[in-house]
Design an enzyme around this catalytic site. Structure first.
Site, PDB file in Angstrom:
ATOM      1  CG  ASN A 297      -2.057  -0.957   1.162  1.00  0.00           C
ATOM      2  OD1 ASN A 297      -2.334  -1.523   0.107  1.00  0.00           O
ATOM      3  ND2 ASN A 297      -2.727  -1.169   2.273  1.00  0.00           N
TER       4      ASN A 297
ATOM      5  CG  HIS B   9     -14.049   2.338 -11.730  1.00  0.00           C
ATOM      6  ND1 HIS B   9     -14.858   2.357 -10.606  1.00  0.00           N
ATOM      7  CD2 HIS B   9     -12.936   1.666 -11.359  1.00  0.00           C
ATOM      8  CE1 HIS B   9     -14.258   1.732  -9.610  1.00  0.00           C
ATOM      9  NE2 HIS B   9     -13.093   1.294 -10.038  1.00  0.00           N
TER      10      HIS B   9
ATOM     11  NE  ARG C   4     -10.622  -0.352   1.365  1.00  0.00           N
ATOM     12  CZ  ARG C   4     -10.675  -0.387   0.035  1.00  0.00           C
ATOM     13  NH1 ARG C   4     -11.544  -1.149  -0.574  1.00  0.00           N
ATOM     14  NH2 ARG C   4      -9.884   0.374  -0.686  1.00  0.00           N
TER      15      ARG C   4
END
Length: 719
Positions: A44, A437, A566
């Site tokens: 990440n 997307h 999230r």
């Protein structure tokens, strides 16, 4: 910075990665599971520096102005961001050294330095070096006769400072050796039932004299650089070939982009550091020092996590269950199932097999006339690609919108798209300056004297691998309203159609932001009239200021708002006079939460939308996105239940505080409720039961705080 009504996107993202790092501290997880989460935080962080910090440097290097949501300009914000990133890196390695490494031998493995090996084992490792590693190494000297070499991003590199011999009296020279990325990170030795992992960089360092014969080695330093990988394409209405050439050129620039981070092991050579900082125009803020005893690039832990010896130490999840809306789907023909009812799939609890099965059967079915699909990311050795190739071979019309700009998948998508095009598929390589997307599939099938359209709409990618790790929602249907909307949307994508209205679909960049804003305003209006109101939204990211401002206005009118976000969240919850009726929670656990759900109470006639879009500026303005309205009562109950379970979770949930930090939500004496387990147990019967309690959840947030969050706040105050 806390004075701003908005939270910095980048600082909020760092807080998200802290929540992932928090999993490493969980002693209820196995050691290997904790190492997995540490490796995830490293991956990440690499992407964060490549893209987000890279984007910041696009402003700094080209002297463009940018004001962060925190209110800071580029350089002051850079200072704060790098300081927080440095603290994060220090915590990663503290956890590795203090909380993980001491337990390695208890779990029958060790990361063993070369020098600690016995004489016989050193011989084995040395032989591996000489036969496999050595032939791949290329020393690259930098001096007045040799240009500075192009070092690859996120690769381990040795900087070797040497001094001349009697035939060459020049002073210090700096050479670079890149560690091969196509070799395992560790050499494995099994000694007394313990697997010893010897780092490849340690093997090279202890045999490096073979690359510098008859030369005095002054110092050997290990480092790693991260380059700016954020680029935008200069797109126009030129022919397709120009666009693809432009993409290929930009991908090459990612390999040579400016250095934004320099990680160094231990105490590197001071002279080398001076050369590197000058060459790359960086300063001490860009330098991240990795403590001795740890390893540089914690991504390397994946080699241990995925090792065959430790697969039993990874958390075992239950087998997938049939979808709630149609438990018998496994045993029936997928075409016949969908002719009679809609099916909602909740991955990974429900297998993605019905979607793949539908596509594979469509490829072989002589009655199928056409297949249209949007693709953003694919699995390796994708069954989706294989099915489309088979369909083309069987003479069906295939239209594929392949988003070749999907970040870090550009080259793979370009390669797969060209394979399909060569097979005779009609392939569109993205749409102008927009990223596609949205996740949609349309299958046209002749059935007697009519044509039936089979539709799949989803929040997740057509990727069999990630469908086992990401939570997503997908709808399979033959409903003509959905089919008409999706057909119209495909005409927009592949041609020049511009429908004035969809019945069940909201799309971006056309009008998604405006329609969501109108639904938020409707809740505000209802609250002011004294009617019941409420908003519950589950997304990955919240950043769009216009939407945030509407939520602030709704909160001030008394609308209870529950947000399940999230990742990064730029909205500031619980601020007096601004957002007292807003609560934000984040779910971080075994699965990556990826589904997007929008619930609006609408004075009792509630609306539920599912789809691909987060509340981001890019989602509303720079992407083709879609949200679709749920109309089937059973499916609406199922999705309502998903929201309720998320709000009820007390194992994976974190409650966001007004200052942007997060506090872990605890059971506080209640039974543990872990959604990543509980969703395997959902039935039609407990949907009926749990649906009755949903209004109670809504009323519980009337003051913007649940009972649990109040208790968490008290706990923080007491500390």
């Amino acid at each position: 910075m806390n004075k701003s009504d908005y939270i910095s996107r980048d600082l909020s993202w760092l807080n998200f990665n802290y929540r992932v790092l928090d999993q490493v501290k969980d002693k209820n997880k196995s050691l290997i599971e904790r190492m997995k989460f540490l490796a995830i935080t490293a991956s990440n962080l690499d992407e964060f520096f490549t893209i987000r910090v890279g984007s910041l440097y696009n402003y700094i290097d080209y002297k463009k102005q940018r004001i962060d949501y925190s209110g800071l300009r580029e350089l002051p914000f850079r200072k704060i961001l790098f300081a927080k990133a440095e603290n994060f890196t220090a915590e990663q390695h503290r956890l590795f050294l203090d909380e993980l490494m001491p337990h390695f031998e208890d779990n029958d493995f060790s990361i063993t330095p070369y020098k600690k090996l016995s004489k016989d084992h050193k011989k084995l490792v040395k032989n591996y070096f000489e036969t496999t590693i050595y032939p791949m190494l290329t020393p690259m000297v930098y001096d007045s006769y040799h240009t500075f070499p192009m070092l690859n991003t996120n690769r381990l590199v040795f900087g070797v400072v040497t001094e001349g011999n009697e035939y060459n009296v020049e002073n210090k020279k700096l050479s670079f050796i890149q560690v091969p990325s196509n070799l395992p990170r560790f050499y494995e030795l099994e000694i007394d039932d313990c697997v010893h992992f010897v780092p490849i960089e340690d093997i090279i360092k202890n045999n490096i004299e073979q690359l510098f014969r008859n030369v005095q080695t002054h110092s050997i330093s290990l480092f790693r650089i991260t380059r700016n990988g954020d680029f935008t394409l200069d797109e126009s209405d030129d022919i397709e070939a120009n666009f693809l050439d432009e993409l290929k050129k930009k991908l090459k620039t990612r390999r040579s982009g400016r250095v934004v981070r320099l990680e160094v092991m231990g105490r590197p050579d001071a002279w080398m550091m001076k050369v590197l900082k000058s060459r790359w125009e960086i300063d001490d803020d860009n330098v991240f020092r990795i403590p001795k005893g740890s390893i540089l690039d914690l991504n390397g832990l994946w080699d241990i996590v995925r090792h065959r010896e430790f697969k039993d130490m990874l958390t075992e999840m239950p087998e997938e269950v049939p979808p709630v809306s149609y438990p018998e789907i496994k045993d029936e023909n997928i075409f016949e199932v969908l002719q009679n009812k809609d099916v909602l799939l909740h991955h990974p609890y429900n297998n993605m097999e019905p979607v793949i099965d539908l596509l594979e059967k469509a490829a072989e079915d002589p009655d199928v006339l056409a297949i249209k699909i949007t693709i953003y990311r694919l699995a390796k050795d994708s069954r989706v690609t294989a099915a489309l190739l088979k369909a083309a071979e069987n003479g069906k019309h295939i239209s594929v919108l392949f988003e070749v700009k999907a970040r870090f998948d550009e080259e793979n998508n370009l390669r797969e798209a060209q394979r399909l095009q060569k097979a005779g598929c009609f392939v569109i390589y993205g749409i102008s300056s927009f990223k596609t997307h949205t996740k949609l599939m349309l299958i046209v099938r002749k059935e007697g004297d009519k044509v039936t359209r089979y539709v799949h709409l989803s929040s997740g990618n057509y990727n069999e691998s990630t469908s086992r790790l990401y939570t997503d929602l997908g709808l399979l249907t033959t409903d003509e309203v959905y089919a008409h909307d999706i057909s119209e949307f495909f005409n927009v994508i592949t041609g020049h159609s511009m429908p004035s209205v969809y019945k069940n679909l909201i799309t971006a960049p056309k009008d998604m932001r405006q329609q969501l804003v109108e639904m938020i305003r409707k809740e505000t209006e209802n609250a002011r009239k004294g009617l019941e109101s409420g908003i519950v939204i589950k997304i990955n990211s919240l950043q769009d200021k216009e939407v945030i401002d509407e939520m602030y206005a709704a909160s001030q009118a008394g609308v209870p708002i529950k947000l399940i976000v999230r990742g990064m969240c730029c909205l500031r919850p619980g601020r007096k006079g601004l957002s007292e009726n807003i609560q934000v929670i984040s779910i971080v656990g075994h699965y990556l939460e990826h589904s997007r759900i929008y619930y609006f109470h609408n004075a009792g006639d509630y609306k539920l939308y599912i789809g691909s879009a987060d509340m981001m500026v890019r989602s509303f303005e720079r992407r083709l996105e879609s949200l679709f309205l749920l109309t089937d009562d059973l499916l609406k109950k199922q999705v309502k239940n998903i929201l309720q379970y998320n709000l009820k979770d007390n194992v994976n949930a974190y409650v966001m505080q007004e200052d942007g930090t997060y506090v872990k939500k605890h059971a506080n004496g209640d039974p543990e409720f872990n959604i990543h387990r509980e969703f395997y147990n959902v039935t039609k019967e407990n949907l009926e039961e749990l649906d009755l309690t949903f209004d109670h959840i809504e009323k519980a947030v009337n003051n913007g705080r649940s009972v649990e969050s109040i208790e968490v706040e008290k706990e923080v105050e007491n500390k």
